[in-house]
Design an enzyme around this catalytic site. Structure first.
Site, PDB file in Angstrom:
ATOM      1  N   HIS A 123      -1.430   1.180   6.677  1.00 50.24           N
ATOM      2  CA  HIS A 123      -1.895   2.312   7.500  1.00 50.24           C
ATOM      3  C   HIS A 123      -2.996   1.866   8.445  1.00 50.24           C
ATOM      4  O   HIS A 123      -3.592   0.795   8.266  1.00 50.24           O
ATOM      5  CB  HIS A 123      -2.412   3.427   6.582  1.00 50.24           C
ATOM      6  CG  HIS A 123      -3.440   2.904   5.621  1.00 50.24           C
ATOM      7  ND1 HIS A 123      -4.758   2.751   5.971  1.00 50.24           N
ATOM      8  CD2 HIS A 123      -3.321   2.441   4.350  1.00 50.24           C
ATOM      9  CE1 HIS A 123      -5.415   2.229   4.944  1.00 50.24           C
ATOM     10  NE2 HIS A 123      -4.566   2.018   3.945  1.00 50.24           N
ATOM     11  N   ASP A 182       0.863  -1.175   0.000  1.00 45.97           N
ATOM     12  CA  ASP A 182       0.000   0.000   0.000  1.00 45.97           C
ATOM     13  C   ASP A 182       0.910   1.238   0.000  1.00 45.97           C
ATOM     14  O   ASP A 182       2.137   1.117  -0.107  1.00 45.97           O
ATOM     15  CB  ASP A 182      -0.927  -0.048   1.228  1.00 45.97           C
ATOM     16  CG  ASP A 182      -2.214   0.727   1.005  1.00 45.97           C
ATOM     17  OD1 ASP A 182      -2.294   1.497   0.026  1.00 45.97           O
ATOM     18  OD2 ASP A 182      -3.141   0.584   1.816  1.00 45.97           O
ATOM     19  N   HIS A 184      -2.489  -0.217  -3.912  1.00 48.00           N
ATOM     20  CA  HIS A 184      -2.986   1.124  -3.583  1.00 48.00           C
ATOM     21  C   HIS A 184      -3.697   1.783  -4.765  1.00 48.00           C
ATOM     22  O   HIS A 184      -3.152   1.818  -5.882  1.00 48.00           O
ATOM     23  CB  HIS A 184      -1.826   2.020  -3.143  1.00 48.00           C
ATOM     24  CG  HIS A 184      -2.229   3.452  -2.997  1.00 48.00           C
ATOM     25  ND1 HIS A 184      -2.931   3.905  -1.897  1.00 48.00           N
ATOM     26  CD2 HIS A 184      -2.084   4.528  -3.811  1.00 48.00           C
ATOM     27  CE1 HIS A 184      -3.192   5.197  -2.051  1.00 48.00           C
ATOM     28  NE2 HIS A 184      -2.682   5.601  -3.204  1.00 48.00           N
ATOM     29  N   GLU A 230      -7.585  -2.573   6.977  1.00 45.86           N
ATOM     30  CA  GLU A 230      -7.079  -3.337   5.837  1.00 45.86           C
ATOM     31  C   GLU A 230      -6.093  -4.417   6.282  1.00 45.86           C
ATOM     32  O   GLU A 230      -6.102  -5.532   5.747  1.00 45.86           O
ATOM     33  CB  GLU A 230      -6.417  -2.389   4.834  1.00 45.86           C
ATOM     34  CG  GLU A 230      -7.440  -1.502   4.153  1.00 45.86           C
ATOM     35  CD  GLU A 230      -6.825  -0.350   3.364  1.00 45.86           C
ATOM     36  OE1 GLU A 230      -5.628  -0.411   3.040  1.00 45.86           O
ATOM     37  OE2 GLU A 230      -7.560   0.608   3.076  1.00 45.86           O
ATOM     38  N   HIS A 244      -7.792   5.080   6.949  1.00 44.79           N
ATOM     39  CA  HIS A 244      -9.039   4.748   6.260  1.00 44.79           C
ATOM     40  C   HIS A 244      -9.119   3.230   6.147  1.00 44.79           C
ATOM     41  O   HIS A 244      -8.146   2.527   6.450  1.00 44.79           O
ATOM     42  CB  HIS A 244      -9.093   5.378   4.851  1.00 44.79           C
ATOM     43  CG  HIS A 244      -8.097   4.813   3.904  1.00 44.79           C
ATOM     44  ND1 HIS A 244      -6.775   5.204   3.884  1.00 44.79           N
ATOM     45  CD2 HIS A 244      -8.202   3.837   2.967  1.00 44.79           C
ATOM     46  CE1 HIS A 244      -6.127   4.516   2.964  1.00 44.79           C
ATOM     47  NE2 HIS A 244      -6.973   3.670   2.390  1.00 44.79           N
ATOM     48  N   GLU A 304      -0.012   4.647   1.816  1.00 46.15           N
ATOM     49  CA  GLU A 304      -0.150   5.657   2.877  1.00 46.15           C
ATOM     50  C   GLU A 304       0.845   5.437   4.011  1.00 46.15           C
ATOM     51  O   GLU A 304       1.176   6.374   4.747  1.00 46.15           O
ATOM     52  CB  GLU A 304      -1.574   5.653   3.441  1.00 46.15           C
ATOM     53  CG  GLU A 304      -2.627   6.245   2.512  1.00 46.15           C
ATOM     54  CD  GLU A 304      -3.212   5.227   1.545  1.00 46.15           C
ATOM     55  OE1 GLU A 304      -2.686   4.092   1.458  1.00 46.15           O
ATOM     56  OE2 GLU A 304      -4.207   5.569   0.872  1.00 46.15           O
TER      57      GLU A 304
HETATM   58 ZN   LIG Z   1      -4.956   1.367   2.033  1.00 42.69          ZN
END
Ligand SMILES: [Zn+2]
Length: 302
Positions: free
Chosen positions: A134, A38, A90, A165, A146, A40
């Protein structure tokens, strides 16, 4: 005649089974490592324009993302990995710069993909690594926190457990019998995964959130050094790691950001409206539950 052909067929089956079995054993002899990446949670990233393709600093951040991925690949090679599969996880899932990636790995790029952030995972892998991860939606000091969609998801629970996630993807890996060996990201995601997966999972805290859009971060080169070292350490300790497995049936509870998103979701048979912004459904097969979750996110797209 009939008897003879039955014996012949049985012999063929034995040969096929034996060769298939040997082929499987041969694959499992090597160390196969799966890496989901990912953005972030990459060192140096703290703002949305760094992780969206139209953003001013996006190109720099995708270079850092590629280098952290290479650090994990190198750590896996140090530990003796024989096959490495990287899944770009991502946004558009086209962030990793393919020509900069260590050629020892194979890359899955683009979207949509049936398993999304976990496309390509299967029972032949011995470990999963999460890079650039994240904290879940609604975290304090979680950089760019998120869960799957910041435009749709307020929170998700599976069998009563609040998941982000990293936890959801750990359950997917666990479905295939694969343990998550290492998570790299901000301090809050590292805390959250240890809370759910236990201390067996190794983490690399590449930054500490100072709110959602600010961080005290390792510089990329230092983050990469630590990811390489911790990846090797994690893969050398795989015997101590267990896949994270929930037993079914699986109840998904989703709180959306807006009531219209729950209006759309409840059109699907089996989805029950529980509150103005909330729905719930239950599936016996985790993958079916996950597919429905993904489809609901498509319906909930603004
Ligand atoms: Zn993510």
């Amino acid at each position: 005649m009939r008897k003879r052909s039955t014996v012949f067929l049985l012999a063929i089956q034995v040969i096929l089974f034996t060769s298939g079995h040997n082929a499987g054993a041969r694959i499992r002899k090597g160390l196969r490592v799966y890496i989901s990446v990912d953005m972030e949670g990459i060192a140096g990233v703290c703002a949305s324009d760094q992780v969206s393709a139209s953003g001013r600093d996006y190109h720099m951040a995708r270079m850092w993302t590629t280098r952290e991925t290479n650090a994990a690949i190198q750590g896996a090679l140090d530990a003796g990995a024989t096959e490495i599969l990287v899944n770009d996880s991502h946004g558009s899932m086209r962030n990793i710069i393919a020509h900069e990636l260590n050629p020892a790995a194979r890359l899955i790029t683009g979207s949509p993909k049936p398993l999304g952030m976990m496309q390509g995972i299967d029972r032949t892998f011995q470990a999963a690594l999460f890079i650039g991860y994240h904290a879940r939606a609604g975290s304090i000091n979680g950089v760019l926190d998120h869960t799957y969609s910041s435009a749709a998801v307020y929170s998700i629970k599976i069998n009563g457990l609040e998941v982000g996630e990293s936890e959801l993807n750990a359950i997917l890996a666990g479905h295939f019998g694969v343990p998550v060996a290492l998570v790299a990201g901000d301090r809050e995601v590292c805390r959250q995964v240890k809370e759910m997966l236990g201390d067996q999972v190794l983490t690399v805290e590449v930054k500490e959130g100072i709110g959602r859009h600010a961080a005290s971060t390792l510089v990329p080169a230092e983050a990469q050094k630590q990811i390489r070292e911790k990846t090797r350490e994690a893969l050398e300790n795989l015997h101590a790691m267990k896949p994270f497995q929930l037993s079914g049936p699986y109840t998904f509870e989703i709180d959306f950001l807006y009531s219209w998103q729950a209006d759309a979701a409840e059109l699907i048979p089996g989805v029950e409206r529980t509150a103005p912004r909330s729905i719930l459904y239950t599936q016996d097969d985790f993958l079916e539950g996950f597919r429905l979750f993904r489809a609901l996110l498509v319906l909930a797209r603004p």
